[in-house]
Enzyme design. Structure first.
Site, PDB file in Angstrom:
ATOM      1  N   GLU A   1      -3.855 -14.486  23.262  1.00  0.00           N
ATOM      2  CA  GLU A   1      -2.690 -13.970  22.538  1.00  0.00           C
ATOM      3  C   GLU A   1      -1.907 -15.187  22.067  1.00  0.00           C
ATOM      4  O   GLU A   1      -1.138 -15.781  22.819  1.00  0.00           O
ATOM      5  CB  GLU A   1      -1.831 -13.085  23.447  1.00  0.00           C
TER       6      GLU A   1
ATOM      7  N   CYS B   1       6.270 -13.589  19.711  1.00  0.00           N
ATOM      8  CA  CYS B   1       5.097 -13.829  18.875  1.00  0.00           C
ATOM      9  C   CYS B   1       5.051 -12.851  17.717  1.00  0.00           C
ATOM     10  O   CYS B   1       4.417 -13.114  16.689  1.00  0.00           O
ATOM     11  CB  CYS B   1       3.812 -13.749  19.710  1.00  0.00           C
TER      12      CYS B   1
END
Length: 542
Positions: free
Chosen positions: A299, A333
């Site tokens: 990720e 993110c």
């Protein structure tokens, strides 16, 4: 976070002791423990945090023989508490115990494992407010977001409990008489989880809750700059394991830096490593794990775009952009970094957005009404300053913000920049509250701009057109792992798989069928007859 080696032991004048003798440094720092916490930090004792803490949970015992570090409040850059990090020896002892515990845990029926995760969720519920407050204090996100992040782990526990009775394989028709084909899903053994500072416990929940019900033990390395939330979460999980007379090493955790992360990446006892962080470091982790034929869940970076079409509900879009660009001080993110606006509504959207930014209260993340807390570290603030200089050098026009706020903390102004989509800086992820505003002519151009960056995590479009919606989510639309319509780029629910494409790493965590990555699939063919027919009608011998 300040390290006694890297920062020449700047711990209240103990320079030489800390630099050259970690053992003596830990003894000296013990003198401060008796002083206790300042009043505003007294709540930390409710979740097992002390002025000085051991940072390794190894086979049921708290220890640490590595560097002494300080957890720092980003709102004022003052020390909250100290932590003794894990050494390579601590890691090896903990990992060996975790590996042995996996042989016991994987034999427990999945619904029984689900019951343990249910109890973990209840333990977190009982300390939700304290954990959320610690998370905001140590990371810097505002209190509602801190509490919300802990709630996300609780939600993951609930999800995993139901999943524990649904780890289903398939029964597949066989072309051979008196044969049956089926899939079996079995645990991997140990799953390594390396998390980042911006979501110091939610990402653990995405991984650990699923890994545990799938029959795996977990070894967790929390972010080096958020060790207190790592310790507090681990203590609650450890209490549940102890109450159920289970091996404590089922959940093993370490506070530490790159040395511990590298050990996890190299360790052949860990078939799967989940890593959250930058694309640069993620690529190194992937290469290391792949060299030993392990598996990675990555990720990594995002460079997320939100598109406003000319038929959009502009008020809804502006509210969404405000949360997506300013929330968590732009350190998600999934933060919206690029706002793409149709030329027909460009001026209207920008004017309304500038007006909305005026309501953003910057300040202590624990204070009611604050919308923008500090960046996480001094280095983050410095990167913001450097980024603004690069933006200006590439023709960017600052519409609002663009400066650091002089204070003890790491505060910066929420910033909107008008810039060309062709500028190189737009292709990069500046981890802070900086929003690029870009103009486009039609849907085709908007999709091209959306897909033009190396990252592929999240995206969203605001429109009332059904045709555009289905083109957007279709094969020639957004190339991201998260493709939204009329909602922000951030704030994903746990029920769907979370992750992205391209430089974001390709991993999928949390909901949907992400659980399959945490298990080993076997295709089993069973002959329950007395003949031996071969597949594809092959005849071989008599």
């Amino acid at each position: 976070m300040r390290r006694d080696g890297a920062n020449r032991g700047r711990i209240r004048g103990l320079h030489n002791v800390c630099c050259f003798s970690p053992k003596l440094a830990r003894k000296a720092l013990q003198l401060r423990v008796d002083m206790g916490f300042a009043k505003e930090y007294e709540f930390l004792t409710e979740i097992g945090i002390e002025p000085k803490n051991s940072g390794s949970f190894v086979n049921g015992a708290w220890k640490g023989s590595g560097s002494v570090v300080s957890s720092v409040n980003p709102a004022n850059n003052k020390t909250i508490a100290e932590v003794v990090e894990a050494s390579s020896q601590d890691y090896e002892e903990g990992m060996q115990a975790c590996y042995e515990a996996s042989k016991i845990w994987m034999q427990l029926p999945a619904p029984k494992r689900g019951e343990i995760v249910r109890q973990i969720g209840d333990a977190l519920r009982s300390k939700l407010q304290y954990l959320g407050r610690l998370l905001s204090l140590e990371m810097g996100k505002i209190l509602p977001e801190g509490i919300g992040e802990v709630q996300e782990v609780i939600d993951m526990c609930d999800f995993a409990v139901g999943l524990s009775r649904q780890l289903n394989g398939s029964v597949i028709p066989s072309e051979r008489p008196n044969h049956m084909m089926l899939e079996m899903w079995n645990p991997l053994g140990v799953v390594g989880v390396i998390t980042a500072f911006n979501f110091p416990c939610a990402v653990l929940g995405w991984n650990a809750c699923i890994a545990l019900v799938c029959g795996n033990c977990v070894v967790w390395k929390g972010a080096p700059t958020t060790p207190l939330i790592t310790i507090a979460m681990t203590k609650l999980i450890a209490e549940v394991l102890e109450k159920n007379n289970l091996p404590p090493a089922i959940f093993t955790s370490f506070c530490g830096g790159a040395e511990i992360g590298q050990a996890i990446a190299k360790d052949t006892r860990i078939p799967l490593v989940s890593f959250t962080g930058s694309s640069k470091v993620g690529l190194m982790v992937q290469q290391t794990v792949s060299q030993r034929f392990g598996k990675c869940l990555l990720e990594l970076s995002g460079n997320n775009a939100l598109i406003v079409m000319d038929d959009a509900d502009i008020q809804l879009a502006v509210r969404s952009v405000l949360f997506a660009a300013v929330g968590t001080a732009g350190q998600r993110c999934t933060t919206c970094r690029r706002l793409l606006v149709h030329e027909k509504v460009y001026d209207t959207v920008v004017d309304k957005l500038l007006e909305a930014y005026k309501q953003v209260k910057v300040g202590d993340p624990l204070e009611t009404g604050t919308l923008l807390g500090p960046l996480h570290t001094k280095a983050s603030r410095e990167n913001f300053e450097k980024g603004i200089k690069v933006i200006k050098s590439q023709g960017g026009k600052i519409l609002t913000g663009g400066s650091v706020i002089e204070s003890e903390g790491n505060f910066v102004q929420p910033t909107i920049v008008e810039i060309s989509s062709k500028a190189d800086v737009v292709k990069e992820e500046l981890f802070g509250p900086v929003l690029y505003v870009l103009k486009f002519k039609d849907f085709k151009e908007a999709v091209e701009i959306n897909n033009s960056v190396p990252q592929g995590l999240s995206s969203s479009i605001f429109t009332r057109s059904h045709e555009i919606i289905f083109k957007w989510i279709g094969p020639q639309g957004s190339d991201c792992g998260i493709v939204n319509v009329n909602i922000p780029t951030n704030g994903a629910e746990i029920g769907g798989a979370f992750g992205g494409e391209k430089g974001t790493g390709g991993g999928r965590e949390a909901g949907s069928d992400s659980w399959k990555q945490y298990m080993r699939r076997s295709t089993c063919t069973i002959n329950y007859g007395s003949e031996l027919p071969l597949a594809q009608g092959i005849s071989f011998g008599s």
